[in-house]
Scaffold this motif. Sequence first.
Motif, PDB file in Angstrom:
ATOM      1  N   ARG A   1       0.839  -1.210   0.000  1.00  0.00           N
ATOM      2  CA  ARG A   1       0.000   0.000   0.000  1.00  0.00           C
ATOM      3  C   ARG A   1       0.868   1.253   0.000  1.00  0.00           C
ATOM      4  O   ARG A   1       0.597   2.202  -0.735  1.00  0.00           O
ATOM      5  CB  ARG A   1      -0.945  -0.015   1.217  1.00  0.00           C
TER       6      ARG A   1
ATOM      7  N   ASP B   1     -15.117  -4.946  -6.090  1.00  0.00           N
ATOM      8  CA  ASP B   1     -15.079  -6.163  -5.287  1.00  0.00           C
ATOM      9  C   ASP B   1     -16.459  -6.806  -5.401  1.00  0.00           C
ATOM     10  O   ASP B   1     -17.443  -6.147  -5.737  1.00  0.00           O
ATOM     11  CB  ASP B   1     -14.754  -5.837  -3.810  1.00  0.00           C
TER      12      ASP B   1
ATOM     13  N   ALA C   1     -14.226  -8.725 -10.812  1.00  0.00           N
ATOM     14  CA  ALA C   1     -13.101  -7.916 -11.287  1.00  0.00           C
ATOM     15  C   ALA C   1     -12.571  -8.421 -12.630  1.00  0.00           C
ATOM     16  O   ALA C   1     -12.165  -7.625 -13.482  1.00  0.00           O
ATOM     17  CB  ALA C   1     -11.991  -7.917 -10.245  1.00  0.00           C
TER      18      ALA C   1
ATOM     19  N   ASP D   1      -5.198  -7.390  -6.701  1.00  0.00           N
ATOM     20  CA  ASP D   1      -4.782  -8.197  -5.533  1.00  0.00           C
ATOM     21  C   ASP D   1      -5.861  -9.259  -5.270  1.00  0.00           C
ATOM     22  O   ASP D   1      -6.655  -9.127  -4.328  1.00  0.00           O
ATOM     23  CB  ASP D   1      -4.621  -7.249  -4.320  1.00  0.00           C
TER      24      ASP D   1
HETATM   25  C1  SAM Z   1      -6.746 -10.452  -1.126  1.00  0.00           C
HETATM   26  S1  SAM Z   1      -8.246  -9.623  -0.820  1.00  0.00           S
HETATM   27  C2  SAM Z   1      -7.852  -7.977  -1.254  1.00  0.00           C
HETATM   28  C3  SAM Z   1      -7.212  -7.186  -0.124  1.00  0.00           C
HETATM   29  C4  SAM Z   1      -7.081  -5.721  -0.383  1.00  0.00           C
HETATM   30  N1  SAM Z   1      -6.266  -5.445  -1.544  1.00  0.00           N
HETATM   31  C5  SAM Z   1      -6.542  -4.974   0.842  1.00  0.00           C
HETATM   32  O1  SAM Z   1      -5.396  -4.462   0.782  1.00  0.00           O
HETATM   33  O2  SAM Z   1      -7.238  -4.897   1.840  1.00  0.00           O
HETATM   34  C6  SAM Z   1      -9.258 -10.224  -2.109  1.00  0.00           C
HETATM   35  C7  SAM Z   1     -10.641  -9.583  -2.281  1.00  0.00           C
HETATM   36  O3  SAM Z   1     -11.181 -10.068  -3.523  1.00  0.00           O
HETATM   37  C8  SAM Z   1     -12.580 -10.169  -3.420  1.00  0.00           C
HETATM   38  N2  SAM Z   1     -13.009 -11.036  -4.556  1.00  0.00           N
HETATM   39  C9  SAM Z   1     -12.951 -12.389  -4.651  1.00  0.00           C
HETATM   40  N3  SAM Z   1     -13.294 -12.776  -5.900  1.00  0.00           N
HETATM   41  C10 SAM Z   1     -13.568 -11.639  -6.603  1.00  0.00           C
HETATM   42  C11 SAM Z   1     -13.939 -11.377  -7.943  1.00  0.00           C
HETATM   43  N4  SAM Z   1     -14.097 -12.362  -8.829  1.00  0.00           N
HETATM   44  N5  SAM Z   1     -14.108 -10.090  -8.326  1.00  0.00           N
HETATM   45  C12 SAM Z   1     -13.932  -9.067  -7.441  1.00  0.00           C
HETATM   46  N6  SAM Z   1     -13.585  -9.262  -6.162  1.00  0.00           N
HETATM   47  C13 SAM Z   1     -13.395 -10.530  -5.744  1.00  0.00           C
HETATM   48  C14 SAM Z   1     -12.829 -10.665  -2.028  1.00  0.00           C
HETATM   49  O4  SAM Z   1     -14.129 -10.293  -1.617  1.00  0.00           O
HETATM   50  C15 SAM Z   1     -11.713  -9.909  -1.253  1.00  0.00           C
HETATM   51  O5  SAM Z   1     -12.248  -8.729  -0.731  1.00  0.00           O
END
Ligand code: SAM
Length: 384
Positions: free
Chosen positions: A204, A242, A269, A286
């Motif tokens: 970040r 998300d 995404a 991510d």
């Molecule tokens: C590794 S976390 C991201 C953490 C974030 N970058 C942070 O720094 O707090 C992954 C996220 O992807 C979301 N997610 C899972 N599959 C997804 C998809 N197909 N499209 C969008 N979001 C998705 C989950 O809900 C989760 O919030």
Amino acid sequence: MKETRIYLKKGKERKVRNLYPWVYRDEVRKIEEGDVVADVFSHEGVFVGRGLYSKGARIVWRFLSREYDPIDRNFFVRRVEEALNRRGKINSTAFRVVFSESDFLGGLMVDRYNDGLVIQVRSRGMEEVKGTVIDALTEALSPSFIYERSDMESRRYEGLEPVKGPVLGDVPDRLTITENGINFYVDVVNGLKTGFYLDQRRSREYVADLIDEGMEVLDLFSYTGGFSVYAALRGGRVLAVDTKEEALDLARENARLNGVEIRTLRYDAFKFLGETEDVYDVIIADPPAISKRKDERKKILGAVWKLTYNSLPRLKVPGHLYVCTCSYQASVEDMVKYVRLAAIDRGTPVHIRAILIQPEDHPFLPHFPESLYLKCLHVVKVEV
Ligand SMILES: C[S@@+](CC[C@H](N)C(=O)[O-])C[C@H]1O[C@@H](n2cnc3c(N)ncnc32)[C@H](O)[C@@H]1O
């Protein structure tokens, strides 16, 4: 009861001597059953290490010490204090105090959120000494609360049910942490992992440094807006995507908490990238751990390829893609290869300007390659 004694097959002691912290069942010649504390011996009967026995599990032993240390409250207090002293200066009120095998406490994760703790117990052996560990954490860290988030499915491999609930004190519904001077609401009870992606702190900071006033920023898989808020505070115009509505609600609240606004979109995404016609200065991707299984390595890398392939036309020149994987199964070399393949398939030259891994409170123990799980590449779209 006496300690369990585990005798290894010939030659299998070498990796334990070299600080690989696990013994698999098929590496064992003989077990003399005793209590949860277990000593490992070479084929010739020479002591190799002391650890915890996970009866019936595939990983039958996890390392704790190279000595015949008594495994009691004092031992765990010492290990926790050693881990804490190794952390150095972390500019956050939330960080990981104990990172399992990397801190020589295999099967235990401890995250600090202000003056409270969230713990995860992942092995049968650690589960059996949980009471002593909790006493030790209370002594070493004087937490105002301890909450357990051992609700991971992988506990079933150890013959354990997932567990979630308060252990000590009152856990606030929502707490506010401060990371690098930026505030975030965290829900340790219902959030993902233990509530916040502590392991992306350095990312970040890094990505924030790429952003200037007015830049268009796309934060894919944004969760509660970690990257988004940093970017908005640098003047970026942020869209966070998300699939989790509650995460996006919290992301907008987190932005407001810091006096900025972000836009959010509840959408897949991968699909969004394929469908949007907008262009961005910075794209952050991510994704969650697509898989942790070795036989699904291609699937994890397929996601890296797809995110890169679909991001490149959506980037200005120069434009920045920050793409991550959080599975041990995808190596840095693999990621570089799949980014290169995506760039070739697009006919677009790229630079890889930086490779980041998990930060200092999630130490990578090279004796245990599995402890390197988070890798991010900073890819820059360039012209030739
Ligand atoms: C590794 S976390 C991201 C953490 C974030 N970058 C942070 O720094 O707090 C992954 C996220 O992807 C979301 N997610 C899972 N599959 C997804 C998809 N197909 N499209 C969008 N979001 C998705 C989950 O809900 C989760 O919030």
